[in-house]
Design a protein around this motif. Sequence first.
Motif, mmCIF file in Angstrom:
data_model
loop_
_atom_site.group_PDB
_atom_site.id
_atom_site.type_symbol
_atom_site.label_atom_id
_atom_site.label_comp_id
_atom_site.label_asym_id
_atom_site.label_seq_id
_atom_site.Cartn_x
_atom_site.Cartn_y
_atom_site.Cartn_z
ATOM 1 N N ARG A 130 0.818 -1.209 0.000
ATOM 2 C CA ARG A 130 0.000 0.000 0.000
ATOM 3 C C ARG A 130 0.852 1.259 0.000
ATOM 4 N NH1 ARG A 130 -2.959 2.362 4.996
ATOM 5 N NH2 ARG A 130 -3.906 4.146 4.018
ATOM 6 N N LYS A 131 1.927 1.260 0.785
ATOM 7 C CA LYS A 131 2.700 2.480 0.983
ATOM 8 C C LYS A 131 4.152 2.128 1.253
ATOM 9 C CE LYS A 131 2.701 5.517 4.861
ATOM 10 N NZ LYS A 131 1.920 6.156 5.920
ATOM 11 N N LEU A 132 5.063 2.968 0.731
ATOM 12 C CA LEU A 132 6.486 2.808 0.988
ATOM 13 C C LEU A 132 7.063 4.194 1.253
ATOM 14 C CD1 LEU A 132 8.895 0.637 0.802
ATOM 15 C CD2 LEU A 132 9.458 1.894 -1.259
ATOM 16 N N GLN A 133 7.909 4.266 2.255
ATOM 17 C CA GLN A 133 8.503 5.542 2.646
ATOM 18 C C GLN A 133 9.984 5.323 2.944
ATOM 19 O OE1 GLN A 133 7.253 7.114 6.553
ATOM 20 N NE2 GLN A 133 6.590 8.914 5.412
ATOM 21 N N MET A 134 10.796 6.284 2.562
ATOM 22 C CA MET A 134 12.214 6.254 2.921
ATOM 23 C C MET A 134 12.282 6.624 4.402
ATOM 24 S SD MET A 134 13.409 5.349 0.064
ATOM 25 C CE MET A 134 15.143 5.617 -0.181
ATOM 26 N N ASN A 142 7.816 9.863 0.821
ATOM 27 C CA ASN A 142 6.956 8.809 0.294
ATOM 28 C C ASN A 142 7.377 8.467 -1.125
ATOM 29 O OD1 ASN A 142 5.182 8.425 2.516
ATOM 30 N ND2 ASN A 142 4.142 10.308 1.973
ATOM 31 N N ILE A 143 7.342 7.197 -1.451
ATOM 32 C CA ILE A 143 7.672 6.726 -2.789
ATOM 33 C C ILE A 143 6.372 6.349 -3.492
ATOM 34 C CG2 ILE A 143 8.903 4.983 -4.127
ATOM 35 C CD1 ILE A 143 10.735 6.950 -2.575
ATOM 36 N N ASP A 144 6.081 7.017 -4.592
ATOM 37 C CA ASP A 144 4.869 6.743 -5.358
ATOM 38 C C ASP A 144 5.125 5.627 -6.356
ATOM 39 O OD1 ASP A 144 3.371 8.775 -4.111
ATOM 40 O OD2 ASP A 144 4.209 10.281 -5.463
ATOM 41 N N PHE A 145 4.180 4.686 -6.428
ATOM 42 C CA PHE A 145 4.260 3.579 -7.370
ATOM 43 C C PHE A 145 2.844 3.169 -7.754
ATOM 44 C CE2 PHE A 145 4.472 2.061 -3.035
ATOM 45 C CZ PHE A 145 3.494 1.075 -2.985
ATOM 46 N N LYS A 172 6.096 -1.489 -9.154
ATOM 47 C CA LYS A 172 6.020 -1.189 -10.583
ATOM 48 C C LYS A 172 5.662 0.280 -10.768
ATOM 49 C CE LYS A 172 4.794 -5.838 -11.810
ATOM 50 N NZ LYS A 172 3.827 -6.741 -12.389
ATOM 51 N N ASN A 173 6.222 0.861 -11.808
ATOM 52 C CA ASN A 173 5.976 2.260 -12.174
ATOM 53 C C ASN A 173 6.328 3.210 -11.020
ATOM 54 O OD1 ASN A 173 5.064 1.059 -14.475
ATOM 55 N ND2 ASN A 173 2.942 1.626 -14.202
ATOM 56 N N VAL A 174 7.562 3.104 -10.562
ATOM 57 C CA VAL A 174 8.061 3.950 -9.482
ATOM 58 C C VAL A 174 8.480 5.294 -10.071
ATOM 59 C CG1 VAL A 174 9.803 4.170 -7.670
ATOM 60 C CG2 VAL A 174 8.863 1.914 -8.238
ATOM 61 N N GLN A 175 7.862 6.383 -9.590
ATOM 62 C CA GLN A 175 8.159 7.695 -10.155
ATOM 63 C C GLN A 175 9.581 8.151 -9.868
ATOM 64 O OE1 GLN A 175 5.187 10.548 -9.071
ATOM 65 N NE2 GLN A 175 3.567 9.449 -10.126
ATOM 66 N N VAL A 235 16.734 -2.360 -10.735
ATOM 67 C CA VAL A 235 16.046 -1.136 -11.147
ATOM 68 C C VAL A 235 15.969 -1.217 -12.668
ATOM 69 C CG1 VAL A 235 16.050 1.384 -11.228
ATOM 70 C CG2 VAL A 235 16.925 0.202 -9.198
ATOM 71 N N ASN A 236 14.813 -1.617 -13.169
ATOM 72 C CA ASN A 236 14.584 -1.700 -14.603
ATOM 73 C C ASN A 236 13.998 -0.367 -15.025
ATOM 74 O OD1 ASN A 236 13.461 -1.971 -17.115
ATOM 75 N ND2 ASN A 236 12.664 -4.016 -16.764
ATOM 76 N N ARG A 237 14.774 0.424 -15.767
ATOM 77 C CA ARG A 237 14.357 1.788 -16.078
ATOM 78 C C ARG A 237 14.291 2.080 -17.571
ATOM 79 N NH1 ARG A 237 19.319 5.010 -16.685
ATOM 80 N NH2 ARG A 237 20.997 3.555 -16.445
ATOM 81 N N GLU A 238 14.219 1.071 -18.384
ATOM 82 C CA GLU A 238 14.191 1.312 -19.829
ATOM 83 C C GLU A 238 13.031 2.204 -20.234
ATOM 84 O OE1 GLU A 238 14.659 -2.054 -22.372
ATOM 85 O OE2 GLU A 238 16.204 -2.906 -21.103
ATOM 86 N N ASP A 239 11.876 1.983 -19.641
ATOM 87 C CA ASP A 239 10.706 2.810 -19.912
ATOM 88 C C ASP A 239 10.268 3.414 -18.579
ATOM 89 O OD1 ASP A 239 8.311 3.991 -20.503
ATOM 90 O OD2 ASP A 239 7.399 2.216 -21.385
ATOM 91 N N PRO A 240 10.500 4.716 -18.347
ATOM 92 C CA PRO A 240 10.177 5.326 -17.064
ATOM 93 C C PRO A 240 8.718 5.164 -16.638
ATOM 94 C CG PRO A 240 11.411 6.858 -18.428
ATOM 95 C CD PRO A 240 11.088 5.658 -19.282
ATOM 96 N N LYS A 241 7.829 4.935 -17.602
ATOM 97 C CA LYS A 241 6.419 4.768 -17.262
ATOM 98 C C LYS A 241 6.069 3.305 -17.030
ATOM 99 C CE LYS A 241 5.015 8.932 -19.546
ATOM 100 N NZ LYS A 241 4.240 9.574 -20.557
ATOM 101 N N ASP A 242 7.037 2.411 -17.180
ATOM 102 C CA ASP A 242 6.790 0.987 -16.976
ATOM 103 C C ASP A 242 8.056 0.357 -16.389
ATOM 104 O OD1 ASP A 242 5.456 -1.429 -16.990
ATOM 105 O OD2 ASP A 242 6.076 -1.920 -19.025
#
Length: 101
Positions: free
Chosen positions: A7-11, A17-20, A41-44, A80-87
């Motif tokens: 539900r939620k992740l925070q540093m 807060n980390i949005d995903f 998935k889809n971590v901003q 950290v799979n970052r090839e597509d920042p939106k996916d």
Amino acid sequence: MAAYELRKLQMTKSGENIDFASGSFLEKELDGNQQYELVMKNVQRYELFLDNLESEEPVHVTFETFDGKKGRADMTVRTVNREDPKDNIVELETTHPIEFG
């Protein structure tokens, strides 16, 4: 193996807060040892995790699942799979005990 929807992740240190889009918390046993994984998935702000992956420094996180399980842990950034920042996908893991509360 137990799986929970994240539900939620925070540093922990910064309180950021980390949005995903979706995520999971997995508990499993591997070679007689308990292993924990967080997969998002889809971590901003995936670059926060990319820095830790490259420096091989653990991340300090606090998380909560939709069924109310709360934990705090130091975790290693595995992917950290970052090839597509939106996916993208960010995977964290640890074999150290998690502080549940």
